[in-house]
Design a protein around this motif. Structure first.
Motif, short mmCIF file in Angstrom:
data_model
loop_
_atom_site.label_atom_id
_atom_site.label_comp_id
_atom_site.label_asym_id
_atom_site.label_seq_id
_atom_site.Cartn_x
_atom_site.Cartn_y
_atom_site.Cartn_z
N ARG A 151 33.50 47.82 26.03
CA ARG A 151 32.50 48.64 26.72
C ARG A 151 32.44 48.19 28.18
O ARG A 151 31.86 47.16 28.50
CB ARG A 151 31.13 48.49 26.06
N LEU A 152 33.05 48.97 29.05
CA LEU A 152 33.15 48.63 30.46
C LEU A 152 32.69 49.80 31.32
O LEU A 152 32.86 50.96 30.94
CB LEU A 152 34.60 48.30 30.84
N THR A 153 32.14 49.48 32.48
CA THR A 153 31.88 50.54 33.46
C THR A 153 33.22 50.93 34.10
O THR A 153 34.22 50.20 33.97
CB THR A 153 30.92 50.05 34.56
N ASP A 154 33.25 52.04 34.76
CA ASP A 154 34.47 52.46 35.45
C ASP A 154 34.91 51.41 36.47
O ASP A 154 36.11 51.14 36.63
CB ASP A 154 34.26 53.80 36.15
N GLU A 155 33.93 50.80 37.13
CA GLU A 155 34.25 49.78 38.14
C GLU A 155 34.86 48.54 37.48
O GLU A 155 35.85 47.98 37.97
CB GLU A 155 33.00 49.39 38.91
N GLN A 156 34.27 48.10 36.36
CA GLN A 156 34.83 46.94 35.65
C GLN A 156 36.25 47.22 35.16
O GLN A 156 37.14 46.38 35.28
CB GLN A 156 33.92 46.58 34.48
N GLN A 157 36.43 48.41 34.59
CA GLN A 157 37.75 48.81 34.10
C GLN A 157 38.78 48.74 35.24
O GLN A 157 39.86 48.17 35.08
CB GLN A 157 37.68 50.23 33.53
N ALA A 158 38.43 49.31 36.37
CA ALA A 158 39.35 49.36 37.50
C ALA A 158 39.68 47.96 38.01
O ALA A 158 40.83 47.65 38.35
CB ALA A 158 38.76 50.21 38.62
N LYS A 159 38.67 47.08 38.05
CA LYS A 159 38.91 45.73 38.56
C LYS A 159 39.79 44.91 37.61
O LYS A 159 40.63 44.13 38.06
CB LYS A 159 37.57 45.02 38.80
N ILE A 160 39.60 45.09 36.31
CA ILE A 160 40.44 44.36 35.35
C ILE A 160 41.87 44.87 35.41
O ILE A 160 42.84 44.10 35.36
CB ILE A 160 39.86 44.46 33.93
N VAL A 161 42.05 46.19 35.52
CA VAL A 161 43.39 46.75 35.64
C VAL A 161 44.05 46.24 36.91
O VAL A 161 45.22 45.81 36.90
CB VAL A 161 43.35 48.29 35.64
N ASP A 162 43.32 46.24 38.02
CA ASP A 162 43.87 45.77 39.29
C ASP A 162 44.26 44.30 39.21
O ASP A 162 45.34 43.90 39.68
CB ASP A 162 42.85 46.00 40.40
N ALA A 163 43.39 43.48 38.60
CA ALA A 163 43.69 42.05 38.46
C ALA A 163 44.91 41.84 37.56
O ALA A 163 45.73 40.95 37.81
CB ALA A 163 42.48 41.31 37.91
N SER A 164 45.03 42.66 36.51
CA SER A 164 46.17 42.55 35.60
C SER A 164 47.48 42.82 36.34
O SER A 164 48.46 42.07 36.20
CB SER A 164 46.02 43.54 34.44
N LEU A 165 47.51 43.88 37.13
CA LEU A 165 48.72 44.22 37.87
C LEU A 165 49.04 43.16 38.92
O LEU A 165 50.21 42.87 39.19
CB LEU A 165 48.57 45.59 38.52
N SER A 166 48.00 42.55 39.50
CA SER A 166 48.22 41.46 40.45
C SER A 166 48.86 40.26 39.75
O SER A 166 49.73 39.59 40.33
CB SER A 166 46.89 41.04 41.09
N CYS A 167 48.46 39.99 38.52
CA CYS A 167 49.07 38.91 37.74
C CYS A 167 50.56 39.18 37.52
O CYS A 167 51.40 38.27 37.64
CB CYS A 167 48.37 38.75 36.39
N LEU A 168 50.88 40.41 37.15
CA LEU A 168 52.28 40.75 36.90
C LEU A 168 53.13 40.52 38.15
O LEU A 168 54.24 39.98 38.06
CB LEU A 168 52.40 42.21 36.45
N ARG A 169 52.60 40.91 39.30
CA ARG A 169 53.35 40.73 40.55
C ARG A 169 53.48 39.25 40.89
O ARG A 169 54.56 38.78 41.28
CB ARG A 169 52.67 41.48 41.69
N ALA A 170 52.41 38.50 40.73
CA ALA A 170 52.42 37.08 41.09
C ALA A 170 53.37 36.27 40.22
O ALA A 170 53.99 35.30 40.68
CB ALA A 170 51.00 36.51 40.99
N LEU A 171 53.49 36.66 38.96
CA LEU A 171 54.31 35.91 38.01
C LEU A 171 55.66 36.56 37.74
O LEU A 171 56.41 36.09 36.88
CB LEU A 171 53.54 35.74 36.69
#
Length: 433
Positions: A238-258
């Motif tokens: 159960r996430l707000t749209d903002e929380q969902q977007a921030k987790i997705v963004d952080a996830s993609l940042s992890c993929l790029r960093a690693l």
């Protein structure tokens, strides 16, 4: 024409292992398991799976075995599941590279295996992570804690399933766990190296990813501290749209960093005052029951789609429906001998229950380890709404009881920090920690 074979390397156990075998067969593939001890995996006989004994720590031996198998089969893919750490998946990456098969980047997997290196790469890329230090002795642990401040998490730099991971809230807990890790009661996979990090407080979330696409985000709950034993998982969170977007963004940042641009990835977060803070990046598919929950919640079979990626086929990650799926882990509250389990059939018969799975059978001795191995089973339920799913799950769990007879001697009581020896009934939660 030679039959097409999928090689499954060590560690694909009950639960997820069975899912891989069945999915491979449905795709017209012949699954072959390479294991140092195939007898550990009971499902191999049940599913009539070809299994070969080989030292899975010896890359050259694995190459020789695959070369031998290529005389009989067309090996179209190689994958595996890491137990107790990520080393097996790193070996999978090297095998795929050697044979020119689709697979992850071996260097990227090796970097993720070391939690300290992973933290460094994420922090350098600006990805939010807990404040952390590395320590190899008690004095370094004390210095790290003085800089970070209590409470802290102490965990082995290499490992998973929350083995050896503790929340230390005061000086007493810190001293006790430091002694446990460095004093010989913990069996290290590598030289003793501890990650000391701040306790990122807040709700726990997990993102399941295939390639560069976030498939779903689940929410998790743990049992009482100082341990991190899973209690319940729910998809979608159960996430707000903002929380969902921030987790997705952080996830993609992890993929790029690693440099993780292939196949499945599983990322754990805590939602803190800073937003999503990365706890762990696992460069692989999460273990059971995550794949089942994702399939029930979204209609996406991650196991089948992972195999498609492994053999170079195009995968289909379209969501087919939207439900709430939850898993409750069954965890004893004491050590002893599990004498009986009652009510499993009644739980399975509750409308909306998708699965009731036991990792052990009575009579079995239970020693509380303070990690994922404390779980003895799980129940999965799904429905159109979170409220309905919660009610179904609770009704099913309430119908289950078990009996545990205490060990006869105080010497046989709980070992506070056992060696992380893999056992056949251990759940494949597949998270980090």
């Amino acid at each position: 024409m030679l039959p097409k074979a999928l090689i499954l390397l060590e560690g694909i156990k009950m639960g997820t292992g069975q899912l891989y075998v069945r999915a491979a067969k449905l795709l017209g593939l012949h699954p072959i398991v390479l294991s140092a001890d195939p007898a550990r995996y009971n499902y191999l006989a049940t599913e009539n799976v070809e299994a070969i004994r080989v030292d899975t720590d010896d890359l050259d031996a694995l190459i020789r075995e695959c070369l031998r198998l290529r005389e009989t089969y067309d090996i179209v893919g190689i994958t595996g599941f890491p137990v107790p750490g990520e080393a097996v998946y790193a070996t999978v990456a090297k095998l795929c590279r050697h044979f020119g098969l689709p697979g992850p980047n071996p260097t990227s997997i090796d970097q993720c295996c070391d939690k300290f290196i992973q933290r460094q790469l994420l922090a350098e890329a600006g990805v939010p992570v807990p404040v952390y230090r590395m320590a190899t002795n008690a004095a370094e642990v004390e210095r790290a804690v003085a800089e970070i401040g209590l409470p802290v998490i102490l965990k082995p730099v290499v490992g998973n399933g929350s083995s050896g991971v503790r929340l230390c809230r005061d000086a007493g807990e810190l001293a006790e766990h430091t002694i446990g890790l460095l004093g010989g009661t913990y069996t290290w996979q590598t030289s003793p190296t501890i990650l000391v990090e701040e306790f990122a407080e807040g709700p726990y979330f997990v993102a399941d990813i295939m390639g560069d696409r976030v498939i779903g985000i689940g929410a998790g709950e743990f049992g009482p501290p100082p341990h991190f034993v899973y209690r319940e998982y729910t998809y979608p969170a159960r996430l707000t749209d903002e929380q969902q977007a921030k987790i997705v963004d952080a996830s993609l940042s992890c993929l790029r960093a690693l440099d993780l641009d292939w196949g499945p990835t599983n990322i754990e977060f805590r939602w803190t005052e800073r937003g999503p803070v990365v706890i762990e990046v696992n460069p692989r598919l999460a273990g059971s029951p995550d794949p089942q929950l994702v399939q029930l919640a979204y209609g996406i079979d991650l196991v089948t789609e992972h195999i498609k990626v492994v053999i170079g086929d195009e995968c289909d990650l379209r969501k087919r429906h939207s439900q709430t799926a939850s898993a409750r882990f069954l965890v004893p509250d004491r050590a002893g001998t599990l004498d009986r389990i009652d009510g499993a059939d009644q739980a399975a018969g509750v409308p909306g229950v998708a699965e009731v799975t036991w990792y052990i059978k009575p009579p079995t001795p239970i020693i509380m380890k303070g990690d994922c191995r404390d779980c003895i089973g799980h129940v999965i339920a799904a429905s159109p709404t979170p409220t309905q799913t919660s009610a179904i799950l609770q009704r099913a769990v309430d119908s289950i009881t078990w009996s545990i007879t205490p060990f006869p001697s105080i010497d046989d009581r709980n070992d506070p920090l056992p060696a992380p020896t893999p056992v056949d009934w251990a759940p494949e939660l597949g998270k980090g920690g």
